[in-house]
Design a protein around this motif. Structure first.
Motif, PDB file in Angstrom:
ATOM      1  N   LEU A   1      -5.066  -0.528   5.440  1.00  0.00           N
ATOM      2  CA  LEU A   1      -5.205  -1.975   5.306  1.00  0.00           C
ATOM      3  C   LEU A   1      -5.947  -2.494   6.523  1.00  0.00           C
ATOM      4  O   LEU A   1      -5.842  -1.909   7.611  1.00  0.00           O
TER       5      LEU A   1
ATOM      6  N   VAL B   1       0.845  -1.184   0.000  1.00  0.00           N
ATOM      7  CA  VAL B   1       0.000   0.000   0.000  1.00  0.00           C
ATOM      8  C   VAL B   1       0.884   1.239   0.000  1.00  0.00           C
ATOM      9  O   VAL B   1       2.014   1.201   0.513  1.00  0.00           O
ATOM     10  N   GLN B   2       0.394   2.315  -0.563  1.00  0.00           N
ATOM     11  CA  GLN B   2       1.144   3.570  -0.548  1.00  0.00           C
ATOM     12  C   GLN B   2       1.002   4.251   0.808  1.00  0.00           C
ATOM     13  O   GLN B   2       0.015   4.055   1.523  1.00  0.00           O
TER      14      GLN B   2
ATOM     15  N   GLY C   1      -2.218   5.270   3.009  1.00  0.00           N
ATOM     16  CA  GLY C   1      -3.301   4.348   2.725  1.00  0.00           C
ATOM     17  C   GLY C   1      -3.702   3.530   3.945  1.00  0.00           C
ATOM     18  O   GLY C   1      -3.204   3.745   5.053  1.00  0.00           O
TER      19      GLY C   1
END
Length: 118
Positions: free
Chosen positions: A18, A12-13, A16
């Motif tokens: 999760l 993920v950048q 971001g």
């Protein structure tokens, strides 16, 4: 005894989100305190967040406070870690752990990789 299986990791950048999940086997899941740990390359394993057997008490490592949320669903034998505003320094293998005694974590999952790119 309980067996733990993590899922939800990935790439993920920065900034971001999760959501990690931990599926537990066993009929006594609701009696275990649960936690998420992480281990970055070349570093020791450290606790990230913990939740009591009932879900009534939670604790967080300082660097994730306000960004991560631990929760559990005892009816589904699941523990979750919602991770928001991710930073590159959050990159690590994340482990789910269970404590039968409340003193130490004696059951561990296999881990799931989380990689945050800058």
């Amino acid at each position: 005894q309980v067996q733990l299986v993590e899922s939800g990791g990935g790439l993920v950048q920065a900034g971001g989100s999760l959501r990690l999940s931990c599926a537990a086997s066993g009929r006594t899941f609701s009696s275990y305190d649960m936690a998420w740990f992480r281990q970055a390359p070349g570093k020791g394993r450290q606790i990230v967040a913990a939740i009591s057997f009932s879900g009534g008490n939670t604790n967080y490592w300082d660097s994730v406070k306000g960004r991560f949320t631990i929760s559990r669903d005892n009816a589904k034998n699941m523990v979750y870690l919602q991770m928001n505003s991710l930073k590159p320094e959050d990159t690590a293998v994340y482990y789910c752990a269970a404590s039968s005694s409340g003193d130490y974590y004696d059951y561990w999952g296999q881990g799931t990789q989380v990689t945050v790119s800058s």
